[in-house]
Design a protein around this motif. Structure first.
Motif, PDB file in Angstrom:
ATOM      1  N   LYS A 498      -1.210  -2.089   7.806  1.00 30.57           N
ATOM      2  CA  LYS A 498      -0.423  -3.311   7.691  1.00 30.57           C
ATOM      3  C   LYS A 498       0.316  -3.378   6.361  1.00 30.57           C
ATOM      4  N   GLN A 526       4.531 -10.644   7.612  1.00 32.90           N
ATOM      5  CA  GLN A 526       3.820  -9.369   7.629  1.00 32.90           C
ATOM      6  C   GLN A 526       3.087  -9.109   6.308  1.00 32.90           C
ATOM      7  N   ASN A 529      -0.069 -10.906   6.536  1.00 37.05           N
ATOM      8  CA  ASN A 529      -0.968 -10.143   7.407  1.00 37.05           C
ATOM      9  C   ASN A 529      -1.639  -8.988   6.655  1.00 37.05           C
ATOM     10  N   GLU A 532      -4.321 -10.360   4.387  1.00 38.76           N
ATOM     11  CA  GLU A 532      -5.510 -10.749   5.149  1.00 38.76           C
ATOM     12  C   GLU A 532      -6.317  -9.504   5.515  1.00 38.76           C
ATOM     13  N   LYS A 577     -10.455  -8.328  15.980  1.00 33.96           N
ATOM     14  CA  LYS A 577      -9.297  -7.544  15.536  1.00 33.96           C
ATOM     15  C   LYS A 577      -9.159  -6.267  16.365  1.00 33.96           C
ATOM     16  N   ASP A 580      -5.777  -4.665  16.391  1.00 36.67           N
ATOM     17  CA  ASP A 580      -5.429  -3.902  15.199  1.00 36.67           C
ATOM     18  C   ASP A 580      -6.148  -2.558  15.183  1.00 36.67           C
TER      19      ASP A 580
ATOM     20  N   GLN B 596       7.698  -8.090  16.849  1.00 38.82           N
ATOM     21  CA  GLN B 596       7.614  -8.741  15.541  1.00 38.82           C
ATOM     22  C   GLN B 596       9.016  -9.031  15.000  1.00 38.82           C
TER      23      GLN B 596
END
Lengths: 670, 670
Positions: A498, A526, A529, A532, A577, A580, B596
């Motif tokens: 990310k 983004q 993100n 995080e 997640k 991801d 996105q």
């Protein structure tokens, strides 16, 4: 502990607990002696006349003004009572997170109007005064001869410090600063205790001297007469009104009309203004990061404790509450036996432990950095700052979500003020915003990550907490492994992926012709993100290591429980997640199904110890302050007892019947 | 609309709006005439003497008792004022969702103590009385000669109706029912208006006749003397205490001590008890689903409206608030220009539209089903029930999350009661629990899905809302397409995949030896997931179709905006559920990057119209009741004006200084 007979469900739960609850209590406190000390403080405070609220009309029935007056009354008795303990807080090290003083939550049920005196006023004096100032101010503040607060935020500006409008203009002819509020939006707004309580405060203002602005600096300012408590001439001060929580915090506003203070009221450990108005720069500007980081570190352990209160309430209630009848003819099960309920509860219980151990780990890092700074070494500061930013942001937000889930898990009764869950919710959700707004902090960490990523692209070494990014630099997907360390690797790969995506997006936006800051803005969703993801990787890795360490030193039965909680946390987040992980690891659908099965297995393993685990948070009934969560489980009796305290219930017919209802119904009959 | 000059930022925003705001206002109301009628009601109510609260001390400063009395005063004036309108509500059709009466939110700022009179008491009489009962009770209720509520939930039982403990035992010797509360947990608990307001209520109790229990039935019961308002002998009634919200709803408890009511007090449209005690079964038991479904349908449009209030507050505030300085030397931008802020706001704005159009669609399905039931056709009932369950559950939860996000997007000021966001949060978060707890409802829908899946495995046809499952029956992954209909297909594939996973897990648990209900419990986390996925597929498909239909009939500029909002909703959820899409469709990492990018593009497209879009919710300042959201954007002035209304601010020094603070500080000096 219990005056009444303990509810049979809880007796049964406690019997089946497989580990020594006392051992876990001591572990959480930091040793048997710390437990004893905490209990001593609790006993002392809760046996002090005037501090019990057992027979009071609960706060929520009072008017806003009555609540304030009641809070002041109790806060004064309390401060008298804990004075000898408080006076030990005369170095920053004394602020190390501890549950010893949480008993205050059992006295002023919401938030004390003195909160910012010990929480911000004293620490700022400690960390930013020069020795003479310290000698003059600290004893007065510690003994509460003066009552202070910390006035930084303004009506028009919060986290963006440079935007503050309050000015402090140096006048060399009188050797004074003139503090002034040039506009409505420049009024200080929010400081706790500022409204009608404090007579002093630290004011953060733009420093002007010799016609130049040197940015924001802290000043020690008296705002009310110490004898009469009247606001001093040139001061406008008052309260800002009711809020979602913090009703008794006495948050205030403050405006200055060319208010003069002596030159030496400026806190001068770092920057100084000389008599003639010469500005002397701080040796290292980064050193002022200190207090901000300090408060953010404490927020982790604070929300961990609030999670433990909410967990205790929700888990005990779930053991007492029976509902529905899945099998005809059989009794209604405890709702704690529903897997959907375990799903709501146990991750919250685990999160309380995860945030506590991570908070202590961060405190140690902070202490070490502070010592280094004392020796002139600032190298770790930016990294610590970046870490504290995202951890404060993510933990405050996660804690709020978990507490809301605890509240919802108690059904309608969780909506009652007497459950205490709405009040805890009000206290914790504020942490998302204060001491650095969530998104602003996440973007600060993102700046650090982008810098780190850039360094990595240039082949430079990275500082410890981000060095893992390098591993994934040229890696497409990390090899999935269905173990705790596999999950941690997965989270690191997500963070790297990310960060790369945000970094690339930032530069792609730049390529379309945007300047850097516009590109930054365009890529900011983004970037948050990425921040995080980085934070979750840290949380997973640090908490797993810490929990394993605690488990290793514990007796085997307790060790097992600690590892179950730590693993539950990892597996829960891996499932959350999974999208991801599918993007940045080689995890398959079958792996995910296995994670889901392991998750359900862990819930079943934790279930028998659930009540024991929350008992080990050892929150006394008075501090829990909940009809649903008391140790004895007399849920329904307490709900009714509390309801009967309502002043509305003191008379069978309210006057509004005669005044309004009856005339309306009579008229309708005509 | 504005008394003051409108803030320049909002003037600018309104100038750049590309569509006709009035056209969207009319669309939301359901036509220009409906808009006019709404405005007429609003004008009538808000110009009635005694209903404006402009110069009142805000409710939040009052004691709990004072707030109740104030709410009763206003509710009485209000009910007089809207009587002619209310009296038209004498068929279920009159309850069709409309914004016409939302003006009540501008009068009793929290929740009216009369809420359940018109919201549950009247609808229950309408739908469950026989013609004679209707003729007797309805006119009295409609004209408010009597004031009623609906008493179902008990201290010990909520959503699980069969567990209710209150008994109604038929005594043929006197032709009466004896209503009794056999335990503390059997006390009615929660009904709004029950505490000190209503003198009648519908009581739901276990019907016993001739020694047999026939399950729960509704009874029409007088609880207070109509002249004196004293509780009748055998009745214990009072209020349950303060809550997270609904402070003025006057939620009550109610216990019966062998309280006798005439046989004909049982609502007899469906089941009956004859004079001799013979029980006559309802022709179709499913018919009683009606009222439950009805209330759940209305919750969708209610939370949509609350979202529109919160959206108006947060978007206007974000246009007025300036913060930070990304580019040196340039002015601080409106926070609405930050993409992270748009990310927080626009999905909430879109969601308000999505829930409104879905709510209207569901109402139409409900009306049609009701007509069919009237003709004896019950076929659609289970499907409608399953649909209403998951939609109520998911929409209430999503709305709460969005409103919390709106609150957080306003920083610290969103925490102020005067922003109104905490109050809206309190109102909406209650919907997750009342009228069917979230998880319980989700599992009801899951039962329907599992049945449907089983039917499909046996080659049977499926009812309309689940027939899509068949398409994915033997399909591993749906072919991804980066379009709205591609996203909708993706969501259907997810729903099918998760239904299959839950179904398989259920049977795997059975194979390990668990009986069906234990297996159900073990698989329940996955069953809830399946239910949620099904609900999201429905929400995506229905709302997209409806929004396209509205857009097609609108002028081109407005049509564009509607499609942007609808697409934003789809893309937002596709990104949120990208992990599921990776599992159940052929979507790739590149597709996700494109989604996105499209998401960021949509935020930019919506940005210039953001204020226009919330203006089109057309919530009057009095109904908005927010310092941050008023039409004129005088945010800071209003914050200060409201703060100055605090009774604490009426005197410079509060008495607690002399009583407590000064003695404490004096003592410290010694």
């Amino acid at each position: 502990m219990a005056e009444h007979k303990v509810c049979e469900d809880l007796v049964k739960e406690r019997k089946q607990c497989t580990f020594d609850v006392q051992e876990l209590i001591n572990l959480i406190d930091g040793g048997a002696q710390a437990t004893q000390e905490r209990k001593d403080v609790e006993n002392m405070v809760l046996s002090t006349p005037g501090l019990s609220s057992k027979n009071d009309v609960p706060e929520e029935y009072l008017s806003h003004k009555e609540r304030y007056e009641n809070a002041i009354r109790k806060a004064c008795i309390l401060s008298e009572c804990v004075k000898q303990y408080a006076e030990r807080h005369n170095t920053m090290d004394a602020f190390r997170p501890t549950n010893k003083y949480r008993v205050m939550l059992g006295v002023v049920k919401d938030v004390s109007p003195f909160m910012l005196h010990m929480g911000m006023f004293v620490p700022t004096i400690l960390s930013q005064s020069d020795p003479d100032q310290l000698a003059e101010w600290l004893p007065k503040a510690m003994s509460m001869q003066i009552l202070g607060t910390y006035a930084q935020t303004e009506l028009g500006h919060g986290t963006f410090l440079r935007g503050l409008e309050t000015t402090a203009t140096y006048d060399p002819s009188t050797e004074e600063f003139i503090i002034h509020s040039p506009s409505l939006t420049s009024y200080k707004w929010w400081p706790g205790g500022l409204a009608h309580t404090a007579n002093h405060c630290i004011v953060v203002a733009q420093l002007y001297t010799k016609g130049q602005c040197y940015g924001v600096h802290p000043f020690f300012v008296q705002i009310r007469d110490t004898e009469t408590h009247m606001p001093l001439p040139g001061i406008k001060v008052g309260e800002i009104g009711p809020k979602m929580g913090f009703q008794t915090a006495n948050n205030g506003f403050l405006g200055f009309d060319h208010f003069r203070i002596p030159r030496r009221s400026m806190l001068m450990k770092n920057a100084q203004v000389l008599k003639d108005g010469t500005y002397v720069k701080a040796k290292n500007e980064k050193a002022t990061y200190g207090t901000m980081v300090f408060v953010r570190v404490l927020i982790l352990t604070d929300v961990s404790y609030e999670l433990s209160r909410a967990a205790t309430i929700a888990v005990r209630y779930s053991a007492v509450r029976h509902q529905s009848q899945p099998k005809p003819g059989e009794p209604e099960p405890q709702i704690l036996d529903y897997v959907t309920q375990q799903h709501k509860l146990f991750i919250g219980v685990a999160t309380s432990h995860i945030f506590r151990v991570t908070g202590h780990w961060l405190w140690d890092a902070y202490s070490q950095t502070l010592k280094d700074v004392g020796k002139g070494n600032m190298d770790q500061l930016p990294e610590l700052h970046a870490l504290a930013c995202c951890l404060k942001a993510v933990c405050s937000r996660d804690a709020t979500a978990r507490i809301e889930e605890f509240r919802l898990s108690c059904g309608g009764h969780g909506y009652m003020a007497s459950s205490n869950l709405p009040i805890i919710n009000g206290i914790v959700s504020a942490t998302i915003t204060y001491e650095g707004e969530y998104t602003v902090l996440m973007l600060q960490t993102a700046r650090f990550l982008v810098k780190a990523w850039k360094q990595a692209t240039q082949g430079n070494t990275m500082t410890p907490t981000v060095s893992y990014l390098v591993q994934f630099f040229n890696n497409d997907r990390v090899l999935w492994e269905n173990t705790p360390s596999g999950i941690i690797s997965g989270f690191k790969a997500i963070a790297a992926g990310k960060t790369k995506a945000a970094y690339d997006s930032l530069h792609n936006y730049e390529k379309t012709g945007l300047d850097y800051e516009d590109a930054w803005n365009s890529a900011s969703v983004q970037l948050v993100n990425a921040s995080e993801a980085h934070c979750r990787a840290i949380l997973c890795e640090v908490s797993w290591k810490e929990m394993v360490r605690y488990a290793t030193n514990a007796s085997p039965n307790l060790g097992k429980v600690l590892l179950q909680l730590a693993e539950l946390y990892l597996v829960y987040w891996a499932l959350e997640k999974r999208g991801d992980l599918l993007m940045y690891s080689t995890i398959t659908r079958d792996d995910i199904a296995r994670l889901q099965a392991r998750y359900e297995e862990l819930l079943a393993l934790i279930r028998p110890n659930a009540v024991g685990i929350v008992d080990a948070f050892d929150v006394r009934d008075e501090i829990l302050n909940s009809t649903l969560g008391a140790y004895d489980g007399r849920v329904y009796e307490r709900l009714m007892e509390e309801a009967l305290k309502s002043p509305l219930n003191a008379e069978p017919v309210n006057q509004s019947f005669h005044k309004y209802l009856k005339p309306m119904m009579m008229k309708a009959k005509l």
